[in-house]
Write a protein that holds these residues in place. Sequence first.
Motif, PDB file in Angstrom:
ATOM      1  N   LEU A 545       0.781  -1.294   0.084  1.00  0.00           N
ATOM      2  CA  LEU A 545      -0.069  -0.021   0.173  1.00  0.00           C
ATOM      3  C   LEU A 545       1.087   1.020  -0.160  1.00  0.00           C
ATOM      4  O   LEU A 545       1.834   1.130   0.675  1.00  0.00           O
ATOM      5  N   TYR A 546       0.469   2.152  -0.970  1.00  0.00           N
ATOM      6  CA  TYR A 546       1.201   3.508  -0.752  1.00  0.00           C
ATOM      7  C   TYR A 546       0.177   4.602  -0.727  1.00  0.00           C
ATOM      8  O   TYR A 546      -0.863   4.692  -1.438  1.00  0.00           O
ATOM      9  N   ARG A 547       0.354   5.428   0.338  1.00  0.00           N
ATOM     10  CA  ARG A 547      -0.776   6.400   0.645  1.00  0.00           C
ATOM     11  C   ARG A 547      -2.086   5.582   0.666  1.00  0.00           C
ATOM     12  O   ARG A 547      -3.173   6.127   0.097  1.00  0.00           O
ATOM     13  N   ASP A 548      -2.291   4.469   1.305  1.00  0.00           N
ATOM     14  CA  ASP A 548      -3.651   3.694   1.359  1.00  0.00           C
ATOM     15  C   ASP A 548      -3.984   3.062   0.075  1.00  0.00           C
ATOM     16  O   ASP A 548      -5.032   2.639   0.062  1.00  0.00           O
ATOM     17  N   VAL A 549      -3.182   3.077  -0.974  1.00  0.00           N
ATOM     18  CA  VAL A 549      -3.720   2.577  -2.277  1.00  0.00           C
ATOM     19  C   VAL A 549      -2.776   1.481  -2.747  1.00  0.00           C
ATOM     20  O   VAL A 549      -1.605   1.622  -2.618  1.00  0.00           O
ATOM     21  N   PRO A 550      -3.392   0.438  -3.342  1.00  0.00           N
ATOM     22  CA  PRO A 550      -2.325  -0.542  -3.688  1.00  0.00           C
ATOM     23  C   PRO A 550      -1.623  -0.291  -4.713  1.00  0.00           C
ATOM     24  O   PRO A 550      -2.207   0.212  -5.946  1.00  0.00           O
ATOM     25  N   VAL A 551      -0.272  -0.715  -4.621  1.00  0.00           N
ATOM     26  CA  VAL A 551       0.669  -0.355  -5.846  1.00  0.00           C
ATOM     27  C   VAL A 551       1.194  -1.693  -5.873  1.00  0.00           C
ATOM     28  O   VAL A 551       1.422  -2.556  -5.178  1.00  0.00           O
ATOM     29  N   GLY A 600      13.744  12.456  -8.942  1.00  0.00           N
ATOM     30  CA  GLY A 600      14.501  13.151  -8.225  1.00  0.00           C
ATOM     31  C   GLY A 600      13.748  13.331  -7.160  1.00  0.00           C
ATOM     32  O   GLY A 600      14.245  13.847  -5.880  1.00  0.00           O
ATOM     33  N   ASP A 601      12.387  13.038  -6.998  1.00  0.00           N
ATOM     34  CA  ASP A 601      11.446  13.294  -5.645  1.00  0.00           C
ATOM     35  C   ASP A 601      11.910  12.128  -4.678  1.00  0.00           C
ATOM     36  O   ASP A 601      12.627  11.114  -5.001  1.00  0.00           O
ATOM     37  N   THR A 602      11.462  12.476  -3.630  1.00  0.00           N
ATOM     38  CA  THR A 602      11.500  11.481  -2.425  1.00  0.00           C
ATOM     39  C   THR A 602      10.287  10.623  -2.023  1.00  0.00           C
ATOM     40  O   THR A 602       9.372  11.530  -1.731  1.00  0.00           O
ATOM     41  N   MET A 603      10.224   9.603  -1.798  1.00  0.00           N
ATOM     42  CA  MET A 603       8.899   8.841  -1.302  1.00  0.00           C
ATOM     43  C   MET A 603       9.351   7.927  -0.165  1.00  0.00           C
ATOM     44  O   MET A 603      10.236   7.276  -0.226  1.00  0.00           O
ATOM     45  N   THR A 604       8.176   7.727   0.507  1.00  0.00           N
ATOM     46  CA  THR A 604       8.066   6.797   1.759  1.00  0.00           C
ATOM     47  C   THR A 604       7.242   5.442   1.370  1.00  0.00           C
ATOM     48  O   THR A 604       6.150   5.840   1.041  1.00  0.00           O
ATOM     49  N   LEU A 605       7.786   4.403   1.959  1.00  0.00           N
ATOM     50  CA  LEU A 605       7.023   3.174   1.928  1.00  0.00           C
ATOM     51  C   LEU A 605       7.154   2.555   3.164  1.00  0.00           C
ATOM     52  O   LEU A 605       8.224   2.581   3.993  1.00  0.00           O
ATOM     53  N   HIS A 606       6.185   1.702   3.536  1.00  0.00           N
ATOM     54  CA  HIS A 606       6.176   1.218   4.904  1.00  0.00           C
ATOM     55  C   HIS A 606       6.896  -0.282   4.937  1.00  0.00           C
ATOM     56  O   HIS A 606       6.048  -1.004   4.286  1.00  0.00           O
ATOM     57  N   GLY A 607       7.817  -0.638   5.279  1.00  0.00           N
ATOM     58  CA  GLY A 607       8.430  -1.501   5.194  1.00  0.00           C
ATOM     59  C   GLY A 607       8.373  -2.669   6.433  1.00  0.00           C
ATOM     60  O   GLY A 607       7.750  -2.224   7.327  1.00  0.00           O
ATOM     61  N   ARG A 615      14.735   7.578  -3.214  1.00  0.00           N
ATOM     62  CA  ARG A 615      14.720   8.614  -4.065  1.00  0.00           C
ATOM     63  C   ARG A 615      14.647   7.996  -5.369  1.00  0.00           C
ATOM     64  O   ARG A 615      14.876   7.044  -5.716  1.00  0.00           O
ATOM     65  N   VAL A 616      13.513   8.756  -5.945  1.00  0.00           N
ATOM     66  CA  VAL A 616      13.298   8.345  -7.434  1.00  0.00           C
ATOM     67  C   VAL A 616      14.356   8.745  -8.646  1.00  0.00           C
ATOM     68  O   VAL A 616      14.610   9.680  -8.604  1.00  0.00           O
ATOM     69  N   GLY A 617      14.621   7.648  -9.164  1.00  0.00           N
ATOM     70  CA  GLY A 617      16.037   7.726 -10.192  1.00  0.00           C
ATOM     71  C   GLY A 617      15.538   8.063 -11.441  1.00  0.00           C
ATOM     72  O   GLY A 617      16.142   8.446 -12.316  1.00  0.00           O
ATOM     73  N   GLY A 618      14.390   7.485 -11.941  1.00  0.00           N
ATOM     74  CA  GLY A 618      13.742   7.763 -13.300  1.00  0.00           C
ATOM     75  C   GLY A 618      12.479   7.143 -13.355  1.00  0.00           C
ATOM     76  O   GLY A 618      11.862   6.313 -12.535  1.00  0.00           O
ATOM     77  N   ILE A 619      11.797   7.472 -14.449  1.00  0.00           N
ATOM     78  CA  ILE A 619      10.528   7.020 -14.753  1.00  0.00           C
ATOM     79  C   ILE A 619      10.256   5.935 -16.221  1.00  0.00           C
ATOM     80  O   ILE A 619      10.955   6.516 -17.108  1.00  0.00           O
ATOM     81  N   PHE A 620       9.609   4.950 -16.089  1.00  0.00           N
ATOM     82  CA  PHE A 620       9.790   4.166 -17.199  1.00  0.00           C
ATOM     83  C   PHE A 620       8.318   3.833 -17.650  1.00  0.00           C
ATOM     84  O   PHE A 620       7.445   3.807 -16.931  1.00  0.00           O
TER      85      PHE A 620
END
Lengths: 828, 231
Positions: A545-551, A600-607, A615-620
Amino acid sequence: MKIVTKSFLRYLPRRLSLSLLQLMGVACGVAAVVGMTMSAITALASFTKAVEFLSGKATHSMQRPAGPTEESALAGLARDPAVVRFSPVIDRRLRLANGDLVRFLGVDPFLDRAIRPEIADAEVRPAKDNAAGALSFLLDDDAVLIDKELARQLQLSSGSLLQTTRGALRVIGTFSNPSGEPLVLMDIAHAQKLFTLNGFVDRVDLILADESGFRGRWEEGFLIQSGRQRSAAFSAMLGAFRLNLEALSLLALFVGVFLIYNTAMFAVLNRRRDTGILRSLGARRYEIIAAFVTEILILGFIGGALGGIIGYFLTRFLTALIGTSITDLYFFLRPEPSAWSNWILFAGVALGCGASMLGGALPLLEIVRTDPAKALSGRVAGRQSGRNAHRTSLAGLLILAVSTVLLILPRTHIYVGFAGVFGFLIGVSLLTGSVLVAIHPGLRWVLGRVGRLPGKVAAGNIRQNLGRTAVAVAAFMVALSMSVGLGSMIGSFRQSLVWWMESQLQGELYIGKIGEADVPESFYEEVKKMPGLGGADPYRNVQVLYRDVPVYVASVDASVVQRFTHFGWLKGGNENWEQVKRGGVVISESFSRRFGIKSGDTMTLHGAHGPAEFRVGGIFYDYTTEHGLLMMDRSTFLRVFGDHTINSLAAFIDPDNPHRLELIQEIKKKAEARGLPVQTQSQLRASILKVFDNTFAVTRSMRALAIVVAFFGIAGALLTLFMERRHDFGIYRALGFSTGQIATMTLLEGLGMGAVSYLLSMGAGTILAVLLINVINLRSFNWTIFFYPELGPYAWTAITALVASLGAAAYPIWKVCRTYPQMQIREE
Amino acid sequence: MAEPVIRVIDLWKDYADDLTNAPALRGSSLEISAGEVVALFGKSGSGKSTLFNLIAGLDHPTKGRIEVEGQDLELLGEKGRTNLRRFRLGFVFQFFNLLPTLTAFENVFLSLELAAKPDAAVARDALKEVGLAGKEHRYPNELSGGEQQRVAIARAIVKRPSIILADEPTGNLDTATGNQILDLLTHRCRESGTTLVMATHASFTCRYADRILRMVDGIVVEETSGEVLAR
């Protein structure tokens, strides 16, 4: 019944063939909507039922954010004061020997009794060679319970063997399963052995008395979801899919309504003179409106009821298709088509009448506006002037302008996008009258060359009877545009997928299968060490879950992937993997668009050990999931989630390795020795394309149905033209036209209208494809499909248009051959 | 002199969508008394049908005034004009204009139903009066031209209107049948005191009229007698 109404209704039996065509048009339009909507509802209801049944009485579930949960946690749960009941579960899919996938649950029969009592009440009948009876569920490694429906389908009973890709399992009993989803049950200890999960479970189902207290103690490192949250998360996954099913239903309804409009407009033109007579006799407008509404409602009622019945049978076919798509793309689902209910008939009638009223609204306005003096003089009888056509086109241009605004508005709801697309189709269809006027000289030249004098007369008839021909051409054009548009969109999507596969799937072999057969870590270590191997990528894909949404999170060996694949990046190239090697992530386009996250943005996941920053290195570019995928290096994944599972292993070999083939054979042998499924690169790509094609089977069905609906429209238009020109036919006969010439004229009218519809659909369909790709798909799925112009959809649509035009002309031609030799110039 | 049942004052009619041609009516005026049988004689395109449509309230004049039974049509409004056609006016057309999906009986009964006097016996009597007894259940396409026009006359007279407007009632019939129809129509109107206005381009029709009005290029130019017309 009032005589005014009677005078209108008598047209229905008097023009029986035309009435039947109109009726079939309405019926097919309604059938498409009923079939599509009911199938979608059935599939989604079946999904809800399955979720509810499998959740049982559990109020919550607990699991690691990614991967299996350690069995050791159970002791703590047993002591926790907030836990009323708990039951560890292994929840997997099992492939049967016949290729079908079924759901597999490993449960502790004693703990699970409180959560799923229905399962606990399984009927266990001792077989002749099974004296242990119910106890064998606990004692025998291969003992399973299966649901009654599955047992019936596979013709299994107690004592029978259930053949699976993981070996034969012994059926010791059956249980009732109201969810309709095939289910196999095994004792959890044996299930752990079967799936090599010793010491682990997939999740724990819980009945909690104090949620907040429990969360306070267990939230660190575990994902705790209430039943409602789980259900919402699953439903959210199906959001875009459901939306597209709804859009397809709406498209079918759109063509249906258009056809009804077409039909109603013919009726208005036919009744114009009668309206003038009735008005001259003192009939009020509302009496004429009531007569007209009764007529179209009767068509709507009977057509709707028929459509409901056809839709019901269509449901049986579409439900299976939708179930297959959901299973391929999201999670296992095998919905059963819903049983017959009188509500289906009611829904069909309501839809038929509603659509008839909607389609009849404009024609009704036309009938209200009928000038009795003009109608009586015959000055407007059935002939739409070029000026009218241009006026209609202006309205069309206005609608196109509004649609364009709706389509280019950024960040609006998908429904705004759909409104824009429908507006575009309506706008274009309103231009057909002017187009027919503009191309008349060209059409006259072409038909004249093909059919000489009858050809020229046919072109003139199309131009002169714009009131009828423009509407029929518009309806047919819309259906053909849908065919071209959907065909081009699907073709472009397929090509984009092929490009994606070529960029990402570069491994020689793929071992293991997500959700079916995981790869043991020891095997990965063994393969990695094989001399001559370029690299091995241990792939793990897991939902979080990321921001309570499944990813989805995927773990890869970044160095191997960087070396051997050529991902399609929105910006930059394979240097983007450097960030991944340093503990960062790369994200899919859908993830980026969905959450507004950039490079370049930073994001948080619950591990497993709490929140972790990346840190996001690229988008594919990615087409595997619309929910968003992020990739990280396996080392990062293990550190954050502690999940060692490997779903599949990709083996890469340098192309110039002289022992390439021998190496491939060796890896295959090693995998087969461990019972692991192996796919070559081409096999994997083929299986992905098969899933893709299955997914669009529903779309193709709707596309075909739209053509059928439109066929009835154009056939109705031709038949109307034939009926109304009987007087002209008498004159033709007096002038010496032969039956063959009149038949040729009728045929060329059909072909001419078909050809114009097709030419228009080439442009409108191409724009529709671009809109579906750049607006609908982008807003629904957040991914970019690249437009690949292909000849296929245009050629297929051309053949369809030709066959439909010939088919539509067949009946009027038969009528010509039968009646023309007796026709005379008649009085009015 | 009695108040005219139809009064037309300086009537003009331009068709907005037909800018190439001259106005259909260019200041026509006339007065017709109750019970009169009047022939409106003129060539095709002289404006007779336009004048009829205006008198029946089916169309609006560009300029001028029409009074029917003392009521200004413009002031009557749409509902009032519909009521006028429903209860007070009868129409007979050149092309009969029967509803093709209704039988002879139903075409006549329709008129009664609209006039809120639905009586099947009256409809049957009307058909009998025009010589169509036994053909009540035939559809228009099963009747000859003369028979169809008889149904149209029955439809017009059955509701006992005060005025019947007959637009070229014999235009689509042979001379013998035409004479029969005119005989029937005028006889019936005289008998019941109904005002009959017949638009025609055939001089023989004028023989049945009490008064003849000549129409030329949208103007009622003169009132003439049958003898003058015959010469």
